[in-house]
Motif scaffolding. Sequence first.
Motif, PDB file in Angstrom:
ATOM      1  N   UNK A   1       0.824  -1.209   0.390  1.00  0.00           N
ATOM      2  CA  UNK A   1      -0.040  -0.162   0.350  1.00  0.00           C
ATOM      3  C   UNK A   1       1.238   0.932   0.508  1.00  0.00           C
ATOM      4  N   UNK A   2       0.689   2.171  -0.909  1.00  0.00           N
ATOM      5  CA  UNK A   2       1.370   3.232  -1.057  1.00  0.00           C
ATOM      6  C   UNK A   2       1.150   4.459   0.368  1.00  0.00           C
ATOM      7  N   UNK A   3       0.659   3.989   0.951  1.00  0.00           N
ATOM      8  CA  UNK A   3       0.928   5.432   3.100  1.00  0.00           C
ATOM      9  C   UNK A   3       1.943   4.043   2.641  1.00  0.00           C
ATOM     10  N   UNK A   4       3.413   3.311   2.675  1.00  0.00           N
ATOM     11  CA  UNK A   4       4.061   2.244   4.091  1.00  0.00           C
ATOM     12  C   UNK A   4       5.157   3.938   3.691  1.00  0.00           C
ATOM     13  N   UNK A   5       5.307   4.306   2.782  1.00  0.00           N
ATOM     14  CA  UNK A   5       6.052   5.506   2.638  1.00  0.00           C
ATOM     15  C   UNK A   5       6.363   6.681   1.205  1.00  0.00           C
ATOM     16  N   UNK A   6       8.007   7.285   1.140  1.00  0.00           N
ATOM     17  CA  UNK A   6       8.188   7.603   0.072  1.00  0.00           C
ATOM     18  C   UNK A   6       9.450   7.796  -0.239  1.00  0.00           C
ATOM     19  N   UNK A   7       9.829   7.750  -1.268  1.00  0.00           N
ATOM     20  CA  UNK A   7      11.112   7.988  -2.602  1.00  0.00           C
ATOM     21  C   UNK A   7      11.809   9.286  -1.856  1.00  0.00           C
ATOM     22  N   UNK A   8      12.486   9.226  -1.426  1.00  0.00           N
ATOM     23  CA  UNK A   8      13.382  10.446  -1.316  1.00  0.00           C
ATOM     24  C   UNK A   8      14.251  10.784  -1.846  1.00  0.00           C
ATOM     25  N   UNK A   9      14.002  11.624  -3.284  1.00  0.00           N
ATOM     26  CA  UNK A   9      15.679  12.150  -4.116  1.00  0.00           C
ATOM     27  C   UNK A   9      16.411  13.220  -4.005  1.00  0.00           C
ATOM     28  N   UNK A  10      17.202  13.031  -3.646  1.00  0.00           N
ATOM     29  CA  UNK A  10      18.746  14.023  -3.874  1.00  0.00           C
ATOM     30  C   UNK A  10      18.772  14.533  -5.337  1.00  0.00           C
ATOM     31  N   UNK A  11      19.657  13.655  -5.860  1.00  0.00           N
ATOM     32  CA  UNK A  11      19.998  13.729  -6.990  1.00  0.00           C
ATOM     33  C   UNK A  11      19.207  13.241  -8.109  1.00  0.00           C
ATOM     34  N   UNK A  12      18.965  13.274  -9.074  1.00  0.00           N
ATOM     35  CA  UNK A  12      17.957  12.768  -9.526  1.00  0.00           C
ATOM     36  C   UNK A  12      19.060  11.866 -10.880  1.00  0.00           C
ATOM     37  N   UNK A  13      18.713  10.586 -11.427  1.00  0.00           N
ATOM     38  CA  UNK A  13      20.009  10.252 -12.279  1.00  0.00           C
ATOM     39  C   UNK A  13      20.207  10.635 -13.112  1.00  0.00           C
ATOM     40  N   UNK A  14      21.417  10.700 -13.557  1.00  0.00           N
ATOM     41  CA  UNK A  14      21.929  12.278 -14.125  1.00  0.00           C
ATOM     42  C   UNK A  14      23.483  11.200 -15.229  1.00  0.00           C
ATOM     43  N   UNK A  15      23.958  12.290 -16.443  1.00  0.00           N
ATOM     44  CA  UNK A  15      25.238  11.652 -16.254  1.00  0.00           C
ATOM     45  C   UNK A  15      26.218  13.291 -16.052  1.00  0.00           C
ATOM     46  N   UNK A  16      27.948  12.587 -15.855  1.00  0.00           N
ATOM     47  CA  UNK A  16      28.316  13.747 -15.357  1.00  0.00           C
ATOM     48  C   UNK A  16      29.978  13.635 -16.497  1.00  0.00           C
ATOM     49  N   UNK A  17      30.618  14.485 -16.134  1.00  0.00           N
ATOM     50  CA  UNK A  17      31.636  14.568 -17.027  1.00  0.00           C
ATOM     51  C   UNK A  17      33.088  14.382 -15.525  1.00  0.00           C
ATOM     52  N   UNK A  18      34.006  13.212 -16.089  1.00  0.00           N
ATOM     53  CA  UNK A  18      35.284  13.562 -14.844  1.00  0.00           C
ATOM     54  C   UNK A  18      36.501  13.718 -15.084  1.00  0.00           C
ATOM     55  N   UNK A  19      37.010  12.955 -16.175  1.00  0.00           N
ATOM     56  CA  UNK A  19      38.021  13.329 -17.313  1.00  0.00           C
ATOM     57  C   UNK A  19      38.534  12.911 -18.002  1.00  0.00           C
ATOM     58  N   UNK A  20      39.569  13.372 -18.915  1.00  0.00           N
ATOM     59  CA  UNK A  20      40.099  13.114 -21.022  1.00  0.00           C
ATOM     60  C   UNK A  20      41.140  12.100 -20.543  1.00  0.00           C
ATOM     61  N   UNK A  21      41.579  11.169 -20.857  1.00  0.00           N
ATOM     62  CA  UNK A  21      42.750  10.490 -20.766  1.00  0.00           C
ATOM     63  C   UNK A  21      43.315  10.607 -22.206  1.00  0.00           C
TER      64      UNK A  21
END
Length: 254
Positions: free
Chosen positions: A204-224
């Motif tokens: 039953x959805x009254x169980x709780x909720x999903x709390x999002x900090x950062x949503x799914x995303x891509x990021x750039x790290x480096x270039x070798x």
Amino acid sequence: MVDDRLGGANAAADLLTGRRFLEVEGPYGVGLTAVEIGADEFCRQPKPDEAGAVLSRAVAVPMLRKSFGLSVRRLQGYAQLGQPLDLTPVEDAAEAVARREEEFIYYGQPQYGLEGLLTAEGRHELKSSDWAEVEQALHDVLAAVNRLDASGFHGPYALALSPKLYNTLFRRYEGSDMLQLEHLKRLCELGVFKAAIEGAVLIDPHVGKLLIGQDLMTGYSSNDGIHHQLFVSESLVLMLHDPDAVCVLKPPTG
């Protein structure tokens, strides 16, 4: 979400089930590392000559991350010459993060005090039978519905199933054109989902909720010089309010 141009959004969405029936709140940003719960309380009642210590409780917000690389030459060929670009690495990374999200939702991380739908203290549990018998699936799910209904949680409900149990539902009742899956969807109005779990769980959805900090995303790290190093990441936590809004159907032993 993961940039659709990199091809990861659909790959992740196909694996995410918890977000389809739980309330989702946020995103609040990557800086959300913990969420306070409950009220501030004295850790013990102070003596007349003693200073009191007031403490709060908090749950951690996990960050999920998976790195991948894309060829510098092939990205340039795609951007400048219109050559085809293999996006399998970003799809694989997005799927890895999605699978980890599902693991946190259903099983939590007990070492860090995080509970999941299948592990939360206070959940209901029933023993299921062998679903090789066509009528048994409906019988077991009805028993779970009755358990939650008697506890004050009247739905609508969602049902998450192991792949094996989900796949058994593509059978028709004898003398009927109705699939078992279609029948259970009438009972579980929020949906019936194939998830990477053992057994089954009615929610039953009254169980709780999903709390999002950062949503799914891509990021750039480096270039070798050979590869652009990127990553897929997100941060989120399952906030359980009423664990007794969950009924786990334990698979039969043996």
